[in-house]
Design a protein around this motif. Structure first.
Motif, PDB file in Angstrom:
ATOM      1  N   SER A 219      -3.493   1.519   8.569  1.00 31.93           N
ATOM      2  CA  SER A 219      -3.510   1.680   7.108  1.00 31.93           C
ATOM      3  C   SER A 219      -2.528   2.779   6.715  1.00 31.93           C
ATOM      4  O   SER A 219      -2.133   3.623   7.527  1.00 31.93           O
ATOM      5  N   ALA A 220      -2.147   2.779   5.441  1.00 29.92           N
ATOM      6  CA  ALA A 220      -1.251   3.827   4.941  1.00 29.92           C
ATOM      7  C   ALA A 220      -1.907   5.197   5.067  1.00 29.92           C
ATOM      8  O   ALA A 220      -1.248   6.190   5.391  1.00 29.92           O
ATOM      9  N   MET A 221      -3.229   5.256   4.844  1.00 29.96           N
ATOM     10  CA  MET A 221      -3.944   6.523   4.968  1.00 29.96           C
ATOM     11  C   MET A 221      -3.910   7.025   6.408  1.00 29.96           C
ATOM     12  O   MET A 221      -3.719   8.216   6.663  1.00 29.96           O
TER      13      MET A 221
ATOM     14  N   ASN B 113      -2.980   7.043  -4.148  1.00 21.77           N
ATOM     15  CA  ASN B 113      -3.576   6.085  -3.212  1.00 21.77           C
ATOM     16  C   ASN B 113      -3.513   4.689  -3.804  1.00 21.77           C
ATOM     17  O   ASN B 113      -4.135   4.420  -4.839  1.00 21.77           O
TER      18      ASN B 113
ATOM     19  N   GLY C 122      -4.805   2.301   0.114  1.00 26.13           N
ATOM     20  CA  GLY C 122      -4.512   3.157   1.257  1.00 26.13           C
ATOM     21  C   GLY C 122      -5.329   2.890   2.496  1.00 26.13           C
ATOM     22  O   GLY C 122      -4.922   3.278   3.596  1.00 26.13           O
TER      23      GLY C 122
ATOM     24  N   SER D 217       0.846  -1.187   0.000  1.00 26.24           N
ATOM     25  CA  SER D 217       0.000   0.000   0.000  1.00 26.24           C
ATOM     26  C   SER D 217       0.880   1.235   0.000  1.00 26.24           C
ATOM     27  O   SER D 217       2.050   1.186   0.394  1.00 26.24           O
TER      28      SER D 217
ATOM     29  N   ILE E 295       0.479   5.893   0.051  1.00 27.20           N
ATOM     30  CA  ILE E 295      -0.312   7.124   0.094  1.00 27.20           C
ATOM     31  C   ILE E 295       0.620   8.306  -0.126  1.00 27.20           C
ATOM     32  O   ILE E 295       1.766   8.308   0.348  1.00 27.20           O
TER      33      ILE E 295
ATOM     34  N   VAL F 109      -5.299  13.970  -1.076  1.00 28.32           N
ATOM     35  CA  VAL F 109      -4.592  12.724  -1.367  1.00 28.32           C
ATOM     36  C   VAL F 109      -4.241  12.726  -2.849  1.00 28.32           C
ATOM     37  O   VAL F 109      -5.126  12.765  -3.707  1.00 28.32           O
TER      38      VAL F 109
END
Length: 469
Positions: free
Chosen positions: A221-223, A87, A90, A73, A75, A84
């Motif tokens: 998560s990456a987000m 993504n 993400g 993943s 971001i 963003v």
């Protein structure tokens, strides 16, 4: 004689006018052929270009797929607008390894900022920290170090034992600190995150007597990692005081200093072993690696006044490169994608008048129509050279009953939301700012209010009679 001279001068002027007109006409005819000639030769001038700037810009922006990212993943986030820009999976919760420590860093920094702790405060190491394995500085139970020393060991050397020592000092126990971490994650809107400990270690690698009651592992998560990083750089802009330290000798007796795991620091451009990874403008943030997580990195760099935050998770080793090096190669791709193709542009200046809502009606004011403006500027991250003609605004005014004189200059009377559809994006980017009064709204005297009431009465009466017919 005088008549002849006058006629002669008149004739000369006429001839001169005709000559000038002829030259101008010839120039116009010649210049009108330039675009055709330029196009015929495959050239283009500013005057003849018919392609909108946004299309020219978009055609040069590569697709995310073309980057061929070797990650689980990724971001790319601009922290001021929250936009963003890239993504890849993400929102997928993944093991973040030592990127977990970003939350520990944030909480400790925040408590120091609030005055609840000080950087020079002494921490006494407890049993849990002394038994913590992995990347560490080999703290023994009873050792004493300042919060600053332990914080540097955590930020630079990713020391697990220093991290646990800080967590226990702040909250009394690591699990009490973990609750603080999860509460903060919820406040920040990190919806795909759960913390099991302060370090990012797998539960099985924690000292057994200090493991959590359940077996729910840390995920992020990456987000969410990018969101956490956004809070760090926004709320604690002095973060670079720690993250840019290239090496740090924790004790005088240590044979060698700890080296920052972040090889991409711009300062490393002069370090033989790391200069291949050094990246212009990069000054943070946190690496991570475990066998379950693979290698991860949350990086941030600033160029030309624009800061970007990148996250890559789950990089694996290749035949020629270790996984911890691959994360930096992939981070470079992500950041280059942002800096090469996007720019921050102010689309609305502070104190701007909104077309169609130049004034608001303020009851009982000396002048009932009071001018209003935006309270701040609006900037978006856009493709370089993009056309902003599609920028839209939507005004929402407060209820009229709330707008009664006297009102001070700067009083909020509503909001305006600016939105822009970035080409190639499904959702428009938006920013809402306040509408405020541009001047004081003084209350009218009783006589003026009396006359105004009489006028309103007859106006309403006339309208009532008119509606009868």
């Amino acid at each position: 004689m005088k008549l002849k001279e006058k006629k002669s001068r008149t004739s000369k002027r006429q001839i001169l006018r005709k000559s000038v007109a002829s030259v101008l006409l010839l120039n116009m005819l010649c210049l009108s052929t330039v675009p055709a000639v330029a196009l015929a030769e495959g050239q283009q001038t500013e005057a003849t270009s018919t392609t909108p700037a946004v299309q020219q810009s978009n055609s040069s922006i590569p697709s995310v797929e073309s980057l061929e990212l070797k990650v689980k993943s990724a971001i790319l986030l601009e922290p001021v607008s929250g936009q963003v820009l890239l993504n890849v999976n993400g929102d997928t919760p993944l093991p973040p390894a030592s990127m977990t420590k970003m939350m520990t860093e944030y909480i400790v920094s925040d408590l120091v900022k609030q005055g609840k702790f000080s950087w020079d405060e002494v921490v006494t190491v407890r049993e849990n920290a002394s038994k913590t394995i992995g990347s560490r500085i080999f703290l023994a139970e009873g050792d004493q170090h300042t919060i600053r020393e332990l914080y540097i060991a955590m930020a630079v050397g990713s020391a697990n034992d220093a991290t646990v020592a800080l967590a226990e000092h702040v909250a009394g126990s690591e699990q009490a600190f973990v609750k603080m971490m999860n509460d903060e994650a919820q406040r920040m809107g990190m919806t795909n995150t759960y913390f099991a400990n302060s370090t990012g270690l797998d539960i099985k690698d924690m000292p057994k007597e200090f493991q959590p009651a359940n077996d729910k592992e840390t995920v992020m998560s990456a987000m969410d990692a990018a969101t956490l990083a956004k809070y760090i750089v926004t709320d604690h802009p002095d973060f670079t005081e720690f993250t840019t330290i290239q090496q740090y000798k924790f004790r005088e007796r240590d044979t060698a200093p700890m080296v920052n795991w972040n090889y991409m620091l711009e300062a490393n451009k002069n370090v033989t072993n790391f200069k291949q990874f050094a990246y212009e403008g990069l000054d943070g943030l946190k690496t991570g690696h475990t066998s379950r997580a693979g290698s991860c990195f949350t990086g941030t760099a600033e160029r030309n006044g624009m800061r970007l935050i990148s996250v890559v998770m789950g990089t694996e080793a290749t035949k020629t490169m270790k996984a911890e090096d691959v994360r930096f190669i992939e981070t470079r791709k992500v950041l280059d994608y942002g800096f090469n193709n996007f720019e921050t542009k102010q689309v609305v200046a502070p104190k701007t008048t909104v077309e169609g809502t130049e004034t608001v009606t303020v009851k009982k004011a000396k002048n009932v129509d009071v001018p209003v403006v935006t309270d701040q500027g609006v900037s978006f991250v856009i493709p370089k050279g993009a056309d902003m003609s599609s920028l839209q605004s939507a005004v929402a005014l407060n209820e009229e009953t709330a707008l009664v004189a006297p009102l001070k200059q700067g009083t909020e009377v509503g909001t305006v939301t600016y939105s822009y559809k970035v080409p190639g994006s499904d959702e428009p980017v938006e920013k809402t700012v306040k509408l405020i009064t541009a001047q004081d709204a003084e209350k009218a005297n009783w006589f003026k209010l009396f006359l105004r009431a009489i006028g309103d009465f007859f106006k309403d009466l006339f309208n009532g009679i008119k509606n009868l017919f």
